[in-house]
Design a protein around this motif. Structure first.
Motif, short mmCIF file in Angstrom:
data_model
loop_
_atom_site.label_atom_id
_atom_site.label_comp_id
_atom_site.label_asym_id
_atom_site.label_seq_id
_atom_site.Cartn_x
_atom_site.Cartn_y
_atom_site.Cartn_z
N VAL A 1 0.87 -1.17 0.00
CA VAL A 1 0.00 0.00 0.00
C VAL A 1 0.91 1.23 0.00
O VAL A 1 1.77 1.36 0.86
N THR A 2 0.73 2.11 -0.98
CA THR A 2 1.56 3.31 -1.06
C THR A 2 0.67 4.54 -1.07
O THR A 2 -0.53 4.45 -1.37
N MET A 3 1.27 5.67 -0.78
CA MET A 3 0.54 6.94 -0.80
C MET A 3 0.68 7.54 -2.19
O MET A 3 1.78 7.71 -2.70
N GLY A 4 -0.45 7.85 -2.82
CA GLY A 4 -0.44 8.49 -4.13
C GLY A 4 -0.38 10.00 -4.00
O GLY A 4 -0.28 10.54 -2.90
N PRO A 5 -0.47 10.70 -5.12
CA PRO A 5 -0.44 12.17 -5.06
C PRO A 5 -1.67 12.69 -4.32
O PRO A 5 -2.78 12.19 -4.48
N GLY A 6 -1.47 13.69 -3.49
CA GLY A 6 -2.58 14.27 -2.75
C GLY A 6 -2.99 13.46 -1.53
O GLY A 6 -4.02 13.72 -0.93
N GLY A 7 -2.21 12.44 -1.15
CA GLY A 7 -2.52 11.66 0.04
C GLY A 7 -3.47 10.50 -0.19
O GLY A 7 -3.93 9.87 0.74
N TRP A 8 -3.76 10.19 -1.46
CA TRP A 8 -4.64 9.06 -1.75
C TRP A 8 -3.89 7.76 -1.52
O TRP A 8 -2.72 7.66 -1.80
N VAL A 9 -4.59 6.78 -1.04
CA VAL A 9 -3.98 5.46 -0.85
C VAL A 9 -4.07 4.71 -2.17
O VAL A 9 -5.13 4.64 -2.79
#
Length: 114
Positions: free
Chosen positions: A74-82
């Protein structure tokens, strides 16, 4: 056993090797017997070896029982989206009686449409 004539009632003859006692000859009743002494270093080494094997076995058993995660990394995408990209959806649990809190809240099961 060796029968010795005219020996005293009891005698003890220590046996040493490299300055350490390894045993003793005991002379009693005209008979000679050898009694060995356990070497404390060997006893300690055997106990340490047994403990190491037990710890290694326990570690392998614990690591072998770990379940893999239901989803991948699980990684953090742009803008804090999972981000769960590249992972497959976890298998649904078999149907069983709904918990009390789900009935109270009238919660519905999440259904993934493909």
């Amino acid at each position: 056993m060796l029968e010795l004539p005219g020996t005293p009632a009891a005698a003890l003859v220590p046996v040493t090797r490299d300055g350490r006692a390894v045993g003793a000859f005991v002379l009693t009743g005209g008979q000679v017997r050898y009694r060995s002494i356990n070497d404390p270093d060997q006893v300690l080494a055997a106990a340490a070896g047994a403990a190491a094997v037990a710890l290694l076995t326990a570690a392998v058993a614990v690591l072998g029982r770990r379940r893999p995660p239901a989803i991948g990394a699980v990684t953090m995408g742009p803008g804090g989206w999972v981000s769960l990209r590249g992972t497959r959806a976890p298998a649904l649990r078999p149907a069983r009686r709904r918990p009390w809190w789900a009935r109270v809240l009238r919660a519905r099961r999440l259904v993934i449409e493909r």
